[in-house]
Write a protein that holds these residues in place. Structure first.
Motif, PDB file in Angstrom:
ATOM      1  N   CYS A   1       0.844  -1.199   0.000  1.00 34.70           N
ATOM      2  CA  CYS A   1       0.000   0.000   0.000  1.00 34.70           C
ATOM      3  C   CYS A   1       0.878   1.247   0.000  1.00 34.70           C
ATOM      4  N   ALA A   2       1.938   1.182   0.801  1.00 37.37           N
ATOM      5  CA  ALA A   2       2.852   2.324   0.880  1.00 37.37           C
ATOM      6  C   ALA A   2       3.508   2.565  -0.473  1.00 37.37           C
TER       7      ALA A   2
ATOM      8  N   ASP B   1       2.327   6.698  -6.777  1.00 41.88           N
ATOM      9  CA  ASP B   1       1.394   7.701  -7.271  1.00 41.88           C
ATOM     10  C   ASP B   1       1.990   9.094  -7.202  1.00 41.88           C
ATOM     11  N   THR B   2       2.753   9.342  -6.134  1.00 39.29           N
ATOM     12  CA  THR B   2       3.333  10.682  -5.999  1.00 39.29           C
ATOM     13  C   THR B   2       4.430  10.898  -7.033  1.00 39.29           C
ATOM     14  N   LEU B   3       4.958   9.801  -7.584  1.00 37.56           N
ATOM     15  CA  LEU B   3       5.999   9.909  -8.609  1.00 37.56           C
ATOM     16  C   LEU B   3       5.407  10.195  -9.980  1.00 37.56           C
ATOM     17  N   ASN B   4       4.116   9.855 -10.137  1.00 42.13           N
ATOM     18  CA  ASN B   4       3.451  10.083 -11.403  1.00 42.13           C
ATOM     19  C   ASN B   4       3.121  11.574 -11.511  1.00 42.13           C
ATOM     20  N   SER B   5       3.713  12.256 -12.476  1.00 38.11           N
ATOM     21  CA  SER B   5       3.325  13.657 -12.629  1.00 38.11           C
ATOM     22  C   SER B   5       2.449  13.773 -13.868  1.00 38.11           C
TER      23      SER B   5
ATOM     24  N   TRP C   1      -2.087   2.441 -11.822  1.00 39.92           N
ATOM     25  CA  TRP C   1      -2.687   1.162 -11.411  1.00 39.92           C
ATOM     26  C   TRP C   1      -3.341   1.285 -10.042  1.00 39.92           C
ATOM     27  N   ASN C   2      -3.103   2.395  -9.367  1.00 41.07           N
ATOM     28  CA  ASN C   2      -3.700   2.607  -8.049  1.00 41.07           C
ATOM     29  C   ASN C   2      -4.953   3.488  -8.114  1.00 41.07           C
ATOM     30  N   THR C   3      -5.392   3.831  -9.316  1.00 46.78           N
ATOM     31  CA  THR C   3      -6.540   4.739  -9.423  1.00 46.78           C
ATOM     32  C   THR C   3      -7.856   3.973  -9.454  1.00 46.78           C
ATOM     33  N   LYS C   4      -8.748   4.364  -8.566  1.00 48.13           N
ATOM     34  CA  LYS C   4     -10.060   3.726  -8.511  1.00 48.13           C
ATOM     35  C   LYS C   4     -11.009   4.435  -9.462  1.00 48.13           C
ATOM     36  N   GLN C   5     -11.091   5.744  -9.323  1.00 49.04           N
ATOM     37  CA  GLN C   5     -11.933   6.531 -10.217  1.00 49.04           C
ATOM     38  C   GLN C   5     -11.546   7.998 -10.152  1.00 49.04           C
TER      39      GLN C   5
ATOM     40  N   LYS D   1      -7.068   3.627  -5.001  1.00 42.87           N
ATOM     41  CA  LYS D   1      -7.468   2.390  -4.315  1.00 42.87           C
ATOM     42  C   LYS D   1      -6.920   2.417  -2.907  1.00 42.87           C
ATOM     43  N   THR D   2      -5.731   2.970  -2.761  1.00 40.89           N
ATOM     44  CA  THR D   2      -5.154   3.105  -1.435  1.00 40.89           C
ATOM     45  C   THR D   2      -4.363   4.405  -1.402  1.00 40.89           C
ATOM     46  N   GLY D   3      -4.355   5.061  -0.260  1.00 39.52           N
ATOM     47  CA  GLY D   3      -3.644   6.336  -0.152  1.00 39.52           C
ATOM     48  C   GLY D   3      -4.601   7.511  -0.194  1.00 39.52           C
ATOM     49  N   LYS D   4      -4.038   8.674  -0.307  1.00 39.52           N
ATOM     50  CA  LYS D   4      -4.831   9.912  -0.218  1.00 39.52           C
ATOM     51  C   LYS D   4      -5.445  10.322  -1.541  1.00 39.52           C
TER      52      LYS D   4
END
Ligand SMILES: *[C@@H]1O[C@H](CO)[C@@H](O)[C@H](O)[C@H]1NC(C)=O
Ligand SMILES: *[C@@H]1O[C@H](CO)[C@@H](O)[C@H](O)[C@H]1NC(C)=O
Length: 167
Positions: free
Chosen positions: A23-24, A30-34, A75-79, A146-149
């Motif tokens: 999860c971490a 995600d924070t690396l994706n700009s 890959w961590n995006t829900k919507q 999906k997970t995170g802020k």
């Protein structure tokens, strides 16, 4: 030799640790994706522009929105929740924001779109401030992982103006 209970517990702890780690990593990656989203909105017509019996201004318009928000998806995006708002200044408020249209994007493939629409929600000003009014159209989005802020951002498009007279 360890008891079964001990081993099951150790395995569980290990699994939870791995899960927390993943999860971490997921929210970190995600924070690396700009993202580099783009959006363009064209007002095609002002269909109605009236003063309502209660004195408030109301506008109905047709616009084309073209946007490419695919880069918001990992890959961590829900919507992704996206909405278009008309933003303008009046003597009373420095920011008046009226939501005109919204959309929930579930798949990356749907994040590249071109649509023609009239305002889905009523564009009403609390007063009669809209004649000849300059306004911005801002495409806002909220990315729900999906997970995170959750995170939000927007693209501000400027240079729109309402007619001087009611029609
Ligand atoms: C419209 O956008 C411009 C540029 O971002 C900004 O300077 C201006 O204050 C905005 N106007 C309103 C009413 O939000
Ligand atoms: C607006 O969008 C529609 C459908 O996406 C398209 O057929 C039309 O050509 C667009 N109009 C303009 C002026 O870009």
């Amino acid at each position: 030799m360890h008891s079964f209970g001990y081993r099951a517990n150790a395995l569980f702890t290990f699994a939870v640790t791995i899960l927390a780690f993943m999860c971490a990593i997921a929210s970190f990656s995600d924070t690396l994706n700009s993202p580099t989203p783009t959006a363009h909105v064209q007002v095609l017509s002002i269909n109605r522009f009236q003063k309502r019996p209660d004195g408030d201004d109301e506008v109905s318009m047709t616009f084309n929105i073209s946007a490419n928000l695919r880069s918001l998806f990992t890959w961590n995006t829900k919507q992704v929740f996206v909405f278009l708002a008309a933003e303008y200044e009046t003597s009373k408020n420095s920011l008046n924001q009226v939501s005109l249209w919204d959309y929930i994007i579930l798949e990356k493939e749907d994040a590249y779109f071109r649509i023609r629409s009239t305002n889905k929600y009523r564009f009403i000003d609390q007063g009669s401030n809209l004649r000849g009014k300059d306004f911005n159209l801002t495409l806002h989005w909220h990315v729900m992982p999906k997970t995170g802020k959750m995170f939000a951002d927007k693209i501000v498009m400027t240079g729109y103006r309402l007619p001087e007279v009611y029609r």
